[in-house]
Design an enzyme around this catalytic site. Structure first.
Site, PDB file in Angstrom:
ATOM      1  N   ARG A  17       0.957  -1.057   0.080  1.00 46.37           N
ATOM      2  CA  ARG A  17      -0.089   0.097   0.008  1.00 46.37           C
ATOM      3  C   ARG A  17       0.922   1.154  -0.229  1.00 46.37           C
ATOM      4  NH1 ARG A  17      -3.626  -3.459  -1.664  1.00 46.37           N
ATOM      5  NH2 ARG A  17      -4.556  -4.584   0.022  1.00 46.37           N
ATOM      6  N   ASN A  41      -0.679  -2.130  -7.730  1.00 45.46           N
ATOM      7  CA  ASN A  41      -2.155  -1.653  -7.705  1.00 45.46           C
ATOM      8  C   ASN A  41      -2.571  -0.488  -6.696  1.00 45.46           C
ATOM      9  OD1 ASN A  41      -1.775  -3.480  -5.752  1.00 45.46           O
ATOM     10  ND2 ASN A  41      -4.161  -4.209  -5.827  1.00 45.46           N
ATOM     11  N   HIS A 136      -2.521 -12.202 -12.643  1.00 43.79           N
ATOM     12  CA  HIS A 136      -3.477 -12.478 -11.653  1.00 43.79           C
ATOM     13  C   HIS A 136      -4.390 -13.348 -12.751  1.00 43.79           C
ATOM     14  CE1 HIS A 136      -6.517 -11.567  -8.470  1.00 43.79           C
ATOM     15  NE2 HIS A 136      -7.309 -11.929  -9.489  1.00 43.79           N
ATOM     16  N   HIS A 174      -0.195 -16.510  -7.039  1.00 46.93           N
ATOM     17  CA  HIS A 174      -1.321 -17.024  -6.061  1.00 46.93           C
ATOM     18  C   HIS A 174      -2.158 -18.205  -6.626  1.00 46.93           C
ATOM     19  CE1 HIS A 174      -3.735 -13.964  -8.113  1.00 46.93           C
ATOM     20  NE2 HIS A 174      -3.260 -12.923  -7.252  1.00 46.93           N
ATOM     21  N   ASP A 247       0.950 -12.985  -1.159  1.00 48.73           N
ATOM     22  CA  ASP A 247      -0.075 -11.834  -1.590  1.00 48.73           C
ATOM     23  C   ASP A 247      -0.639 -11.328  -0.205  1.00 48.73           C
ATOM     24  OD1 ASP A 247      -1.974 -10.665  -3.138  1.00 48.73           O
ATOM     25  OD2 ASP A 247      -3.386 -12.410  -2.914  1.00 48.73           O
TER      26      ASP A 247
END
Length: 353
Positions: A17, A41, A136, A174, A247
């Site tokens: 973040r 992201n 992803h 993931h 993740d």
């Protein structure tokens, strides 16, 4: 075995973040991990080399005193991404991968890819220079059941993209299904796959039985038990194509415990203890170093860390904070639901005062 020493591990899929949340959660990773592939992201996303450099500077400014941690930066792939900018970022050593989010697949993925033909020049340039694409792997088509989206993505998107772009190095991030494990095992050494800590421990029953457990909700969502067992077999096998990507995804409790809760499990604090438990339980503790410390660097063509990390097993359950406090709100640490007797003895750094 009551003690094991491995090369210092790396996390090949991490969310840090920004701002107050970055300040709070970064020490939880630097305590145990030497490097991490940092997800791009943010809002707005990290799409250019200049933005990646600025984000790296913010991470370094938040670094705990004494920490020896290297953030490995990524670019967020959009339909407007410039192949030349990607190549320059890679050549400078700044960027280690490009991240593909299908638009709308997960947190902050609205800027992702809808038309894969529009990103073909970028993918071809990446194949040329050897820059990995981190994927992803879920379709977002409404008619596809959420529990089938990984398998459908492999068949309808991933495999066609790879066939159309020879030489493209891809990380299936993931993975959550036996389908993902089987596909990874069927391919060559230009394909790797990360597996999270929490997907080795929970299946979909853990999320839904006895009431909804928001802190077990993640994307891709946990699947049936047959898939969890396939992931355990892959992770503990020692096979070079499988490596750790936690993740670990911090959200403030207010965002998780809401009518439309955010997806993500925060595992940075206790991942290594949980992995030791899982690998010992499966009789594969000798393969922990391969999964956490060796296979990832080999795929990314980076050296193995010289520093070491030691885990010890005791007769009393390990303790870790229930929550990490941040200026953005408390973050709940993943609770496996059972006692864990392994602890990390090597604490790399403590947060700044």
């Amino acid at each position: 075995m009551t003690q094991i020493t491995i090369p210092r591990p790396d996390d090949w899929h991490l969310h840090l973040r920004d701002g107050a949340m970055l300040q709070a959660v970064l020490p939880e990773t630097t305590r145990h991990f030497a490097r991490a592939i940092v997800m791009p992201n943010l809002v707005p996303p990290v799409v250019t080399a200049a933005q990646a450099a600025a984000y790296r500077e913010r991470i370094m400014a938040a670094m705990p005193e004494g920490a020896t941690f290297e953030p490995l930066m990524t670019l967020y792939l959009t339909e407007e991404t410039d192949p030349a900018d990607v190549a320059a970022a890679h050549a400078s050593g700044l960027v280690k991968a490009v991240k593909l989010y299908p638009a709308g697949a997960t947190t902050n993925s609205a800027s992702g890819v809808r038309d894969f033909d529009k990103v073909r020049p970028v993918l071809e340039k990446m194949a040329e220079i050897g820059l990995p694409l981190c994927v992803h792997g879920e379709v977002v088509t409404p008619e596809v059941d959420i529990f089938d989206r990984e398998a459908v993505f492999i068949e309808t998107v991933l495999d066609p993209v790879r066939r159309a772009t020879p030489g493209l190095r891809v990380v299936m991030e993931h993975i959550t299904t036996k389908d993902g494990v089987d596909y990874a095992r069927s391919q060559g050494d230009d394909l790797g796959a990360t597996i999270t800590t929490h997907h080795l421990i929970i299946n979909r029953n853990h999320i839904l039985v006895g009431g909804i457990k928001p802190h077990y909700y993640c994307l891709p969502v946990a699947k049936r038990e047959i898939h969890r067992l396939a992931l355990r077999d892959a992770a503990t096998s020692g096979e070079a194509r499988f490596f750790l990507g936690t993740d670990s995804a911090p959200h403030a409790d207010e965002a998780k415990e809401s009518a439309c809760g955010c997806a993500g499990c925060f595992t940075a604090t206790n991942t290594m203890a949980l992995l030791a438990h899982v690998f010992e339980e499966d009789g594969k503790l000798d393969n922990l170093a391969k999964f956490a410390s060796l296979n990832g660097p080999a795929f990314y063509r980076l050296p193995v860390n010289e520093a070491k990390l030691t885990l010890s097993k005791s007769d009393t359950p390990a303790q870790w904070p229930e929550k990490i406090l941040s200026g953005a709100g408390p973050v709940t640490v993943f609770n496996p639901g059972f006692p864990v007797y392994w602890t990390v003895q090597d604490q790399a750094a403590t947060p700044k005062e």
